[in-house]
Enzyme design. Structure first.
Site, PDB file in Angstrom:
ATOM      1  N   GLY A 220       0.826  -1.208   0.000  1.00  0.00           N
ATOM      2  CA  GLY A 220       0.000   0.000   0.000  1.00  0.00           C
ATOM      3  C   GLY A 220       0.857   1.253   0.000  1.00  0.00           C
ATOM      4  N   THR A 224       0.636   4.559   5.191  1.00  0.00           N
ATOM      5  CA  THR A 224       0.060   3.434   5.939  1.00  0.00           C
ATOM      6  C   THR A 224       1.162   2.449   6.328  1.00  0.00           C
ATOM      7  OG1 THR A 224      -1.916   3.682   4.572  1.00  0.00           O
ATOM      8  CG2 THR A 224      -1.824   1.748   5.955  1.00  0.00           C
ATOM      9  N   GLY A 225       2.121   2.256   5.444  1.00  0.00           N
ATOM     10  CA  GLY A 225       3.231   1.339   5.741  1.00  0.00           C
ATOM     11  C   GLY A 225       3.953   1.729   7.023  1.00  0.00           C
ATOM     12  N   GLU A 242       5.560  -3.468   0.967  1.00  0.00           N
ATOM     13  CA  GLU A 242       5.702  -3.171  -0.477  1.00  0.00           C
ATOM     14  C   GLU A 242       4.961  -1.852  -0.694  1.00  0.00           C
ATOM     15  OE1 GLU A 242       7.474  -4.895  -2.580  1.00  0.00           O
ATOM     16  OE2 GLU A 242       7.303  -7.046  -2.233  1.00  0.00           O
ATOM     17  N   CYS A 276       2.145   0.079  -9.294  1.00  0.00           N
ATOM     18  CA  CYS A 276       3.159   0.582  -8.350  1.00  0.00           C
ATOM     19  C   CYS A 276       4.439   0.941  -9.084  1.00  0.00           C
ATOM     20  CB  CYS A 276       3.417  -0.431  -7.243  1.00  0.00           C
ATOM     21  SG  CYS A 276       3.856  -2.059  -7.834  1.00  0.00           S
TER      22      CYS A 276
HETATM   23  P1  NAD Z   1      -3.442   2.151   1.442  1.00  0.00           P
HETATM   24  O1  NAD Z   1      -2.169   2.252   2.211  1.00  0.00           O
HETATM   25  O2  NAD Z   1      -4.434   3.231   1.552  1.00  0.00           O
HETATM   26  O3  NAD Z   1      -4.232   0.803   1.835  1.00  0.00           O
HETATM   27  C1  NAD Z   1      -3.648  -0.472   1.692  1.00  0.00           C
HETATM   28  C2  NAD Z   1      -4.333  -1.451   2.643  1.00  0.00           C
HETATM   29  O4  NAD Z   1      -4.036  -1.078   3.984  1.00  0.00           O
HETATM   30  C3  NAD Z   1      -5.856  -1.487   2.530  1.00  0.00           C
HETATM   31  O5  NAD Z   1      -6.274  -2.823   2.635  1.00  0.00           O
HETATM   32  C4  NAD Z   1      -6.291  -0.674   3.737  1.00  0.00           C
HETATM   33  O6  NAD Z   1      -7.600  -1.005   4.196  1.00  0.00           O
HETATM   34  C5  NAD Z   1      -5.243  -1.067   4.755  1.00  0.00           C
HETATM   35  N1  NAD Z   1      -5.034  -0.138   5.879  1.00  0.00           N
HETATM   36  C6  NAD Z   1      -5.362   1.176   5.949  1.00  0.00           C
HETATM   37  N2  NAD Z   1      -4.957   1.684   7.147  1.00  0.00           N
HETATM   38  C7  NAD Z   1      -4.361   0.666   7.821  1.00  0.00           C
HETATM   39  C8  NAD Z   1      -3.725   0.563   9.089  1.00  0.00           C
HETATM   40  N3  NAD Z   1      -3.614   1.608   9.916  1.00  0.00           N
HETATM   41  N4  NAD Z   1      -3.189  -0.619   9.453  1.00  0.00           N
HETATM   42  C9  NAD Z   1      -3.260  -1.689   8.614  1.00  0.00           C
HETATM   43  N5  NAD Z   1      -3.864  -1.655   7.411  1.00  0.00           N
HETATM   44  C10 NAD Z   1      -4.406  -0.486   7.009  1.00  0.00           C
HETATM   45  O7  NAD Z   1      -3.009   1.922  -0.084  1.00  0.00           O
HETATM   46  P2  NAD Z   1      -3.942   1.843  -1.383  1.00  0.00           P
HETATM   47  O8  NAD Z   1      -4.427   3.196  -1.740  1.00  0.00           O
HETATM   48  O9  NAD Z   1      -4.899   0.737  -1.218  1.00  0.00           O
HETATM   49  O10 NAD Z   1      -2.873   1.368  -2.485  1.00  0.00           O
HETATM   50  C11 NAD Z   1      -2.214   2.207  -3.394  1.00  0.00           C
HETATM   51  C12 NAD Z   1      -0.749   2.313  -3.024  1.00  0.00           C
HETATM   52  O11 NAD Z   1      -0.157   1.016  -3.016  1.00  0.00           O
HETATM   53  C13 NAD Z   1       0.080   3.119  -4.036  1.00  0.00           C
HETATM   54  O12 NAD Z   1       0.915   4.005  -3.341  1.00  0.00           O
HETATM   55  C14 NAD Z   1       0.915   2.058  -4.754  1.00  0.00           C
HETATM   56  O13 NAD Z   1       2.151   2.508  -5.265  1.00  0.00           O
HETATM   57  C15 NAD Z   1       1.106   1.047  -3.670  1.00  0.00           C
HETATM   58  N6  NAD Z   1       1.410  -0.262  -4.238  1.00  0.00           N
HETATM   59  C16 NAD Z   1       2.649  -0.783  -4.014  1.00  0.00           C
HETATM   60  C17 NAD Z   1       2.969  -2.005  -4.572  1.00  0.00           C
HETATM   61  C18 NAD Z   1       4.312  -2.629  -4.356  1.00  0.00           C
HETATM   62  O14 NAD Z   1       4.447  -3.817  -4.622  1.00  0.00           O
HETATM   63  N7  NAD Z   1       5.303  -1.906  -3.884  1.00  0.00           N
HETATM   64  C19 NAD Z   1       2.018  -2.690  -5.344  1.00  0.00           C
HETATM   65  C20 NAD Z   1       0.761  -2.115  -5.529  1.00  0.00           C
HETATM   66  C21 NAD Z   1       0.467  -0.896  -4.977  1.00  0.00           C
END
Ligand code: NAD
Length: 476
Positions: A220, A224-225, A242, A276
Site C-alpha cells: 500500500g 500506511t506502511g 511493499e 506501483c
Molecule cells: P493504502 O495504504 O491506503 O491501503 C492499503 C491497505 O491497507 C488497505 O487494505 C487498507 O484497508 C489497509 N489499511 C489502511 N490503514 C491501515 C492501518 N492503519 N493498518 C493496517 N492496514 C491499514 O493503499 P492503497 O491506496 O490501497 O494502495 C495504493 C498504493 O499502493 C500506491 O501508493 C501504490 O504505489 C502502492 N502499491 C505498491 C505495490 C508494491 O508492490 N510496492 C504494489 C501495488 C500498490
C-alpha cells in the site's frame, strides 16, 4: 442472480449484519452487498489459523506444492467469473482483469515448482552446518486495490509454500474477487489455513496489533506502511512492506523511437497509471525531446482512449475509486493553475460520453518544474510528466529521489550504456528497453521509503520463514 460474498473463516462462509457496497468506477452504481467482518469473526479466524498451523506447519514442501497446483486449477476453472467480478469492482477492462487472474495462476505454478531448500553453509573435517527453513505461524496479508488478486495471491502462495497459515484482508475498494477466490478454493486446504476477512483500516490495524499473528505482509502507501511497521513493533512481528514508487524512465539519445515510444506509453498509461512500478517521470535526452514528445502524444491518443465498454480490448480504464480520483484530479488542477504545458488531455469532468465514472483523460505534461508535485510525488493515475536531460550524472541524480526507489527503466540502443545507468539507479528493480512488469520469479522490493524487505522469487520466501541452522558433528 446477484453474486453473493462472504468472509471465509475456518472454511465456513459467514455473512454479517454490517455490509458495505463498492461503487463501480465505470458507472458510479452501487455494487453488491459485502459483509464486513466483526471483531469476533477476526478473532475466530486467528484462532482457526493457529489451530490449523499445528499440523499444517509440519507438512512437507511437496505436499504443499501439490495443493498449489490445485489452487491454480480452481482459479483457472473460474477465470471468467473472477475476471467479471474484477471488472466491476476495479473498472478494469476484460483484458486487464484477465491479466490479474492469469498472473495469479502463474504465481501458484511458480511456487508449485520453486521453494526454499536446505543449504550447507559450512563444512570442514569437524562438522557440517545445514540451514533449513521453518514457517513463522500465522501471516496477516493486507492488500491494496490496484491488482486485488495478484497482490493478495502472492502473499497467500508465499505463505502456503513455506508452511504458514494466512489471513487476507483485501482493500475495502476491491473486496469481491478476493472473497470469491477464497470461497471457490475451499476444501483444497485444511480449514483455517487460508481465510479472508473483509474490512477497512480498523481491521488492518487490528491485524497488525494481534499477538496471534506472526507476520504482516503489507502492500500500500508509504504513510500506511509506516503505521503498520510502528504497530508491528509492539509484538515484534516480522514485517514486509511493499510501498509506493515514483519510477523514473530515462530515454537515451540513441534510442530506437519506434520501439521506445509505445513501450514508454505502456509504462505510463497501462491500467491508467495505477501500477506501483508505472513510469511516473520520463526523462528524455534534450536532442530527441521534441520528436519523442510528438510521437508519444500520437501513440497515447491512439492507444489509451476512453472506452466506456470494458469489453473493448484496451489497457486503459477509469481511476479505481473516488478517493484516488480526487488525488489525481488535484494534481491535474495543480498543473493547470501553475500554467504548466499540458500537451495532451487535462480534462477532469465529463470525460466519458455519459458523464459517469471516475474517468480522467490520459494527460501528458511537458517540462514541468522538477520540484512540482507531479514530479516529486507519486501520481498513481493517468498523468505523466516528460522532462529533459543532457548530462548523465545530472539525470541519475534527478532520478534518485530521497524518499522513493521502487522501480525504474532505461531505454538505449547501447546495452552497455543502459546497464551502466541502470546500476546507478537507486531502485529495487530496473527494466531495460521494456515497460516495468514484475516477474514472479524475480525478487521485488523497494529501496528507501518504497519498502522494507520484498516478495517474489525464491528470495521472497525468506521473509516467510525462520532460517534454522543444524550443526552436525563429524565422526572423530
Ligand atoms: P493504502 O495504504 O491506503 O491501503 C492499503 C491497505 O491497507 C488497505 O487494505 C487498507 O484497508 C489497509 N489499511 C489502511 N490503514 C491501515 C492501518 N492503519 N493498518 C493496517 N492496514 C491499514 O493503499 P492503497 O491506496 O490501497 O494502495 C495504493 C498504493 O499502493 C500506491 O501508493 C501504490 O504505489 C502502492 N502499491 C505498491 C505495490 C508494491 O508492490 N510496492 C504494489 C501495488 C500498490
Amino acid at each position: 442472480m446477484q453474486p453473493q460474498f462472504f468472509n471465509v473463516i475456518n472454511d465456513e462462509l459467514r455473512g454479517s449484519a454490517d455490509v458495505h457496497r463498492v461503487t463501480d468506477p465505470r458507472t458510479e452504481e452501487d455494487l453488491w452487498a459485502c459483509p464486513v467482518a466483526t471483531t469476533q469473526d477476526f478473532e475466530d479466524a486467528v484462532a482457526a489459523a493457529q489451530a490449523a498451523f499445528v499440523t499444517w506447519g509440519q507438512t512437507t514442501v511437496p505436499e504443499r506444492q501439490a495443493l498449489l497446483v490445485r489452487m491454480a486449477g480452481v482459479i483457472g476453472q473460474h477465470a471468467d467469473e473472477l475476471a467479471t467480478i474484477l471488472m466491476k469492482e476495479t473498472g478494469k477492462s476484460r483484458v486487464l482483469a484477465d491479466i490479474d487472474v492469469q498472473a495469479s495462476i502463474g504465481q501458484c505454478m511458480y511456487y508449485a515448482h520453486n521453494a526454499l531448500e536446505d543449504e550447507v553453509q559450512h563444512e570442514d573435517d569437524k562438522g557440517r552446518v545445514v540451514a533449513t527453513h521453518i514457517p513463522l505461524g500465522v501471516v496477516g496479508a493486507i492488500a491494496p486495490w490496484n491488482f486485488p488478486l495478484i497482490l493478495s495471491n502472492i502473499k497467500v502462495v508465499s505463505s502456503l509454500v513455506t508452511g504458514n497459515c494466512v489471513i487476507v484482508k483485501p482493500s475495502p475498494f476491491t473486496p469481491y474477487a478476493v472473497m470469491k477466490w477464497a470461497e471457490l478454493t475451499r476444501g483444497i486446504l485444511p480449514p483455517g489455513v487460508f481465510q479472508v476477512v473483509n474490512g477497512g483500516a480498523d481491521l488492518g490495524a487490528a491485524m497488525t496489533a494481534h499477538p496471534g499473528i506472526a507476520k504482516i505482509s503489507f502492500t500500500g502507501t508509504i504513510a500506511t506502511g509506516k503505521r503498520v511497521m510502528a504497530a508491528c513493533a509492539k509484538t515484534l512481528k516480522k514485517v514486509t512492506l511493499e510501498l509506493a514508487g515514483n519510477d523514473a524512465c530515462i530515454v537515451c539519445p540513441d534510442v530506437n523511437l519506434d520501439m521506445a515510444v509505445p513501450s514508454i506509453a505502456s509504462g505510463g498509461f497501462f491500467n491508467a497509471g495505477q501500477v506501483c512500478v508505472a513510469s511516473k517521470r520520463v526523462y528524455v535526452h534534450e536532442s530527441i525531446y521534441d520528436e519523442f514528445l510528438a510521437r508519444l502524444v500520437k501513440v497515447v491518443e491512439a492507444q489509451y482512449a476512453v472506452h466506456e465498454d470494458g469489453n473493448v480490448p484496451s489497457t486503459f480504464g477509469p481511476v479505481d475509486n473516488k478517493v484516488q480520483f480526487d488525488v489525481v484530479k488535484g494534481i491535474v488542477e495543480d498543473c493547470k493553475s501553475k500554467g504548466y504545458n499540458i500537451v495532451l488531455g487535462g480534462k477532469t469532468e465529463g470525460v466519458a460520453a455519459n458523464g459517469k465514472g471516475f474517468w480522467l483523460q490520459p494527460t501528458i505534461v511537458s517540462r514541468p518544474p522538477e520540484e512540482s508535485v507531479l514530479v516529486q510525488e507519486e501520481q498513481f493515475g493517468p498523468i505523466l510528466p516528460i522532462l529533459a536531460w543532457s548530462d548523465e550524472d545530472d539525470v541519475v541524480r534527478r532520478s534518485n529521489l530521497a524518499n522513493a526507489g521502487l522501480g525504474a527503466s532505461v531505454y538505449s540502443a547501447d546495452l552497455a550504456q543502459a546497464e551502466r545507468i541502470a546500476r546507478r539507479l537507486e531502485a529495487g528493480s530496473v527494466w531495460i528497453n521494456q515497460p516495468e512488469r514484475p516477474n514472479c520469479a524475480a525478487y521485488f522490493s523497494g529501496v528507501k521509503d518504497s519498502g522494507f524487505g520484498g516478495e517474489m522469487g525464491k528470495q521472497g520466501l525468506l521473509s516467510y520463514a525462520y532460517t534454522k541452522c543444524l550443526h552436525f558433528p563429524k565422526a572423530g
